[in-house]
Design a protein around this motif. Structure first.
Motif, PDB file in Angstrom:
ATOM      1  N   VAL A  66       0.822  -1.212   0.000  1.00  0.00           N
ATOM      2  CA  VAL A  66       0.000   0.000   0.000  1.00  0.00           C
ATOM      3  C   VAL A  66       0.859   1.265   0.000  1.00  0.00           C
ATOM      4  O   VAL A  66       0.588   2.215  -0.741  1.00  0.00           O
ATOM      5  CB  VAL A  66      -0.971  -0.020   1.215  1.00  0.00           C
ATOM      6  N   SER A  67       1.926   1.288   0.805  1.00  0.00           N
ATOM      7  CA  SER A  67       2.708   2.530   0.874  1.00  0.00           C
ATOM      8  C   SER A  67       3.390   2.826  -0.471  1.00  0.00           C
ATOM      9  O   SER A  67       3.558   3.984  -0.858  1.00  0.00           O
ATOM     10  CB  SER A  67       3.718   2.503   2.027  1.00  0.00           C
ATOM     11  N   GLU A  68       3.733   1.784  -1.218  1.00  0.00           N
ATOM     12  CA  GLU A  68       4.341   1.992  -2.537  1.00  0.00           C
ATOM     13  C   GLU A  68       3.341   2.650  -3.506  1.00  0.00           C
ATOM     14  O   GLU A  68       3.675   3.603  -4.211  1.00  0.00           O
ATOM     15  CB  GLU A  68       4.820   0.661  -3.119  1.00  0.00           C
ATOM     16  N   VAL A  69       2.120   2.133  -3.515  1.00  0.00           N
ATOM     17  CA  VAL A  69       1.100   2.690  -4.407  1.00  0.00           C
ATOM     18  C   VAL A  69       0.782   4.146  -4.022  1.00  0.00           C
ATOM     19  O   VAL A  69       0.630   5.018  -4.879  1.00  0.00           O
ATOM     20  CB  VAL A  69      -0.174   1.810  -4.389  1.00  0.00           C
ATOM     21  N   LYS A  70       0.729   4.399  -2.712  1.00  0.00           N
ATOM     22  CA  LYS A  70       0.488   5.776  -2.242  1.00  0.00           C
ATOM     23  C   LYS A  70       1.566   6.719  -2.751  1.00  0.00           C
ATOM     24  O   LYS A  70       1.298   7.844  -3.173  1.00  0.00           O
ATOM     25  CB  LYS A  70       0.480   5.817  -0.705  1.00  0.00           C
ATOM     26  N   ALA A  71       2.800   6.252  -2.691  1.00  0.00           N
ATOM     27  CA  ALA A  71       3.924   7.093  -3.129  1.00  0.00           C
ATOM     28  C   ALA A  71       3.841   7.360  -4.627  1.00  0.00           C
ATOM     29  O   ALA A  71       4.068   8.491  -5.085  1.00  0.00           O
ATOM     30  CB  ALA A  71       5.243   6.415  -2.779  1.00  0.00           C
ATOM     31  N   LEU A  72       3.497   6.337  -5.400  1.00  0.00           N
ATOM     32  CA  LEU A  72       3.371   6.522  -6.853  1.00  0.00           C
ATOM     33  C   LEU A  72       2.273   7.545  -7.155  1.00  0.00           C
ATOM     34  O   LEU A  72       2.432   8.435  -7.997  1.00  0.00           O
ATOM     35  CB  LEU A  72       3.036   5.185  -7.534  1.00  0.00           C
ATOM     36  N   ARG A  73       1.154   7.433  -6.439  1.00  0.00           N
ATOM     37  CA  ARG A  73       0.038   8.357  -6.658  1.00  0.00           C
ATOM     38  C   ARG A  73       0.459   9.782  -6.307  1.00  0.00           C
ATOM     39  O   ARG A  73       0.128  10.739  -7.007  1.00  0.00           O
ATOM     40  CB  ARG A  73      -1.155   7.896  -5.817  1.00  0.00           C
ATOM     41  N   LYS A  74       1.237   9.895  -5.239  1.00  0.00           N
ATOM     42  CA  LYS A  74       1.675  11.218  -4.805  1.00  0.00           C
ATOM     43  C   LYS A  74       2.539  11.891  -5.880  1.00  0.00           C
ATOM     44  O   LYS A  74       2.415  13.075  -6.143  1.00  0.00           O
ATOM     45  CB  LYS A  74       2.460  11.088  -3.481  1.00  0.00           C
ATOM     46  N   VAL A  75       3.398  11.117  -6.491  1.00  0.00           N
ATOM     47  CA  VAL A  75       4.323  11.684  -7.484  1.00  0.00           C
ATOM     48  C   VAL A  75       3.641  11.877  -8.835  1.00  0.00           C
ATOM     49  O   VAL A  75       3.820  12.904  -9.488  1.00  0.00           O
ATOM     50  CB  VAL A  75       5.566  10.780  -7.636  1.00  0.00           C
ATOM     51  N   PHE A  76       2.839  10.911  -9.275  1.00  0.00           N
ATOM     52  CA  PHE A  76       2.271  10.977 -10.628  1.00  0.00           C
ATOM     53  C   PHE A  76       0.888  11.624 -10.679  1.00  0.00           C
ATOM     54  O   PHE A  76       0.418  11.995 -11.753  1.00  0.00           O
ATOM     55  CB  PHE A  76       2.232   9.586 -11.267  1.00  0.00           C
ATOM     56  N   GLY A  77       0.222  11.758  -9.531  1.00  0.00           N
ATOM     57  CA  GLY A  77      -1.096  12.397  -9.510  1.00  0.00           C
ATOM     58  C   GLY A  77      -2.070  11.697 -10.436  1.00  0.00           C
ATOM     59  O   GLY A  77      -2.129  10.464 -10.474  1.00  0.00           O
ATOM     60  N   ILE A  86      -5.430 -11.776  -7.427  1.00  0.00           N
ATOM     61  CA  ILE A  86      -6.236 -10.722  -6.793  1.00  0.00           C
ATOM     62  C   ILE A  86      -7.709 -11.127  -6.909  1.00  0.00           C
ATOM     63  O   ILE A  86      -8.331 -10.983  -7.954  1.00  0.00           O
ATOM     64  CB  ILE A  86      -6.011  -9.344  -7.457  1.00  0.00           C
ATOM     65  N   ASP A  87      -8.233 -11.673  -5.814  1.00  0.00           N
ATOM     66  CA  ASP A  87      -9.656 -12.039  -5.797  1.00  0.00           C
ATOM     67  C   ASP A  87     -10.480 -10.910  -5.191  1.00  0.00           C
ATOM     68  O   ASP A  87     -11.639 -10.726  -5.516  1.00  0.00           O
ATOM     69  CB  ASP A  87      -9.869 -13.309  -4.955  1.00  0.00           C
ATOM     70  N   ASP A  88      -9.830 -10.172  -4.295  1.00  0.00           N
ATOM     71  CA  ASP A  88     -10.547  -9.141  -3.554  1.00  0.00           C
ATOM     72  C   ASP A  88      -9.570  -7.969  -3.389  1.00  0.00           C
ATOM     73  O   ASP A  88      -8.773  -7.935  -2.450  1.00  0.00           O
ATOM     74  CB  ASP A  88     -10.960  -9.726  -2.185  1.00  0.00           C
ATOM     75  N   LEU A  89      -9.603  -7.056  -4.356  1.00  0.00           N
ATOM     76  CA  LEU A  89      -8.621  -5.965  -4.373  1.00  0.00           C
ATOM     77  C   LEU A  89      -8.729  -5.108  -3.114  1.00  0.00           C
ATOM     78  O   LEU A  89      -9.817  -4.664  -2.740  1.00  0.00           O
ATOM     79  CB  LEU A  89      -8.847  -5.093  -5.623  1.00  0.00           C
ATOM     80  N   ASP A  90      -7.607  -4.874  -2.480  1.00  0.00           N
ATOM     81  CA  ASP A  90      -7.554  -4.017  -1.297  1.00  0.00           C
ATOM     82  C   ASP A  90      -8.005  -2.602  -1.699  1.00  0.00           C
ATOM     83  O   ASP A  90      -7.429  -2.004  -2.606  1.00  0.00           O
ATOM     84  CB  ASP A  90      -6.103  -3.992  -0.786  1.00  0.00           C
ATOM     85  N   PRO A  91      -9.066  -2.086  -1.065  1.00  0.00           N
ATOM     86  CA  PRO A  91      -9.578  -0.759  -1.462  1.00  0.00           C
ATOM     87  C   PRO A  91      -8.558   0.364  -1.271  1.00  0.00           C
ATOM     88  O   PRO A  91      -8.705   1.438  -1.868  1.00  0.00           O
ATOM     89  CB  PRO A  91     -10.791  -0.558  -0.552  1.00  0.00           C
ATOM     90  N   GLU A  92      -7.527   0.132  -0.478  1.00  0.00           N
ATOM     91  CA  GLU A  92      -6.495   1.162  -0.305  1.00  0.00           C
ATOM     92  C   GLU A  92      -5.548   1.254  -1.502  1.00  0.00           C
ATOM     93  O   GLU A  92      -4.724   2.161  -1.581  1.00  0.00           O
ATOM     94  CB  GLU A  92      -5.675   0.859   0.951  1.00  0.00           C
ATOM     95  N   VAL A  93      -5.662   0.273  -2.428  1.00  0.00           N
ATOM     96  CA  VAL A  93      -4.782   0.260  -3.597  1.00  0.00           C
ATOM     97  C   VAL A  93      -5.399   1.114  -4.702  1.00  0.00           C
ATOM     98  O   VAL A  93      -6.227   0.661  -5.481  1.00  0.00           O
ATOM     99  CB  VAL A  93      -4.524  -1.190  -4.075  1.00  0.00           C
ATOM    100  N   ASP A  94      -4.972   2.377  -4.722  1.00  0.00           N
ATOM    101  CA  ASP A  94      -5.537   3.352  -5.646  1.00  0.00           C
ATOM    102  C   ASP A  94      -4.668   3.401  -6.907  1.00  0.00           C
ATOM    103  O   ASP A  94      -3.903   4.331  -7.130  1.00  0.00           O
ATOM    104  CB  ASP A  94      -5.564   4.720  -4.936  1.00  0.00           C
TER     105      ASP A  94
END
Lengths: 420, 81
Positions: free
Chosen positions: A319-330, A375-383
């Motif tokens: 999750v923290s990796e995806v958050k970081a990518l979102r932060k940088v790439f918007g 991935i059967d049940d995607l973690d909703p925190e994975v944006d």
């Protein structure tokens, strides 16, 4: 900051992984969404709470001459297999200095593992305890030193510009590729064979990682155990193998008419300074690495259409990796196809960055992103736009892809590749 | 070579073949371990330890250091086993 006048390209790839004994079979396995995770059949596995792992599909001893194999740790055997494939794939017919196109003084090797020759070390310790000092192999030290996988590749290819093994746990493979890019950028070498290797499937390492609660215990369903981004993920699955790329100055590659897979655009590095093993929850360090990459290269964020994420299937890290990518790439993140290939290969530790560099380069070359399985049940925190189920075609034009690797100790390495 | 010497040569050939992969019949008394058979200093230690076990003797480091050729090793083993 390094000069970018010397453009670096990838001209060869090689791998030996749980999905196949070379890069082609590995790539086919990734596209097919095949898991390399199996129930361990070693006698010791009956006694450990973690009884699954992703062992290599082809034993290196089937490919290497016996006298060569017996003096190499398993990790060095993997490294040689992958490096020789990459070297031949780049069009070289023999060690530097023998085929007229590679100058030994301008050839470097950067190749690392996270743990070194741990299986040899522990085996020789057993020999010492059970059979005495005299029976300890004289090859013990060169088999256990964590620089000797690279050194053996350097010997095999006759590399004299420098042989390096930057060790940063599970970021070692990617850090090696980044170091290789810099060796060419700074003019130290024209060609660098770079990547990672790991052979650490052993009761001690499994007990150690297992007792940290870092590993999946889904023993009853091995192929479903590595499930990055799924809500039911419960830790990583240990894999083994090696992945190697041949980096070359664009000028050198052009001069010898080499086939070019992709440009190696650059790297971003940082350290979390947060905890020895826990990822920093906000992804601050990963943001710093991504920003460093963008600041130090001519990479345009809009070019990035694919990321091979570190995603090891641990609850926090993914999750923290995806958050970081979102932060940088918007918002641009919505157009990035994210693949977690560890869902198929398991986590190859120090080899992960090498194997995933190969996968990232091939994804650009073939313009297709491999899927993330389980991935059967995607973690909703994975944006993020995760490639699920089927591989996904990547767009035309000049496109770029990232390979992320992070390691215990807080090491963050981000590599960028781009079509030429 | 007499029968005893040949027996030791044949045993050494098995050992050298196992360790460095040289064909059995190439392990002859006049051959140098390092120059002809590609036995480097580390592999030589393996040869010596394997020879100790096979022929039932102890080969001190100094004696091992004096074994340049297969013939040297045969001579030492025949005299000291």
């Amino acid at each position: 900051m390094f000069s970018t006048d010397r453009k670096v390209v990838v001209t060869g790839v090689g791998a030996t992984t749980p999905l196949g004994g070379d890069s082609t079979s590995t790539w086919q396995g990734l596209l097919a969404g095949r898991s390399g995770v199996r129930l361990l059949t070693h006698a010791w596995a009956a006694e450990t709470p973690v009884r699954i792992a992703a062992e290599v599909a082809v034993e290196p001893t089937e490919l290497l001459p016996r006298p060569e194999a017996r003096r190499l740790d398993r990790s060095a055997q993997f490294a040689l297999v992958a490096a020789r494939e990459a070297w031949a794939d780049a069009g070289f017919t023999g060690p530097a200095g023998t085929d007229g196109t590679a100058d030994p003084d301008r050839l470097g090797v950067v190749l690392a593992s996270s743990i070194g020759g741990v299986i040899s070390l522990l085996h020789q310790h057993d020999v010492l305890r059970q059979q005495g000092v005299r029976k300890v192999s004289p090859h013990t030290v060169p088999m256990m030193l964590p620089n000797t996988q690279g050194a053996n590749v350097g010997l095999a290819l006759n590399a004299r510009a420098g042989v390096h093994s930057p060790v940063s746990a599970c970021a070692s493979g990617s850090e090696s590729v980044g170091y290789g890019i810099d060796m060419i950028r700074t003019g130290r070498a024209d060609i660098v064979v770079a990547g990672g290797t790991e052979a650490a499937i052993h009761p001690l390492t499994i007990a150690g990682f297992g007792n940290m609660m870092a590993m999946s215990k889904r023993n009853e369903d091995p192929t479903a155990a590595s499930r990055p981004y799924d809500r039911g993920r419960d830790g990583f699955v240990m894999g083994e193998g090696a992945g190697v790329v041949v980096l070359e100055s664009a000028e050198h590659a052009e001069r010898r008419g080499a086939r070019v897979y992709a440009e190696a655009v650059g790297q971003g590095l940082s350290a979390d300074s947060h905890h020895i093993t826990q990822p920093e929850p906000s992804g601050r360090g990963i943001v710093a690495a991504l920003s460093g990459l963008l600041d130090s290269s001519d990479l345009v964020p809009d070019q990035v259409v694919h990321v091979n994420t570190h995603a090891t299937s641990t609850p926090k890290g993914d999750v923290s990796e995806v958050k970081a990518l979102r932060k940088v790439f918007g918002e641009a993140m919505d157009h990035i196809a994210v693949s977690a290939t560890k869902s198929m290969t398991g986590h190859l530790l120090g080899a992960a960055g090498g194997v995933e560099s190969v996968a990232t380069v091939l994804a650009l070359h073939h313009r297709i992103a491999p899927p993330t399985i389980n991935i059967d049940d995607l973690d909703p925190e994975v944006d993020a736009d995760i490639v699920r189920g089927e591989p996904r075609p990547l767009p035309g034009g000049r496109i770029a892809a990232l390979n992320n690797s992070f390691g215990f100790g807080g090491h963050n390495v981000v590599l960028a590749f781009r079509t030429v | 070579m007499n029968t005893v010497q040949e027996e030791v040569r044949s045993g050494l050939a098995d050992i050298v073949n196992e360790i460095v992969g040289v064909p059995l019949d190439e392990v002859r008394p006049e051959q140098s371990f390092a120059d002809d058979l590609d036995v480097d200093s580390l592999s030589m230690v393996e040869v010596v330890v394997a020879a100790e076990e096979r022929f039932g003797l102890t080969i001190p480091d100094q004696a091992a250091a004096g074994m340049k050729t297969v013939g040297d090793a045969i001579g030492y083993i025949v005299a000291n086993r």
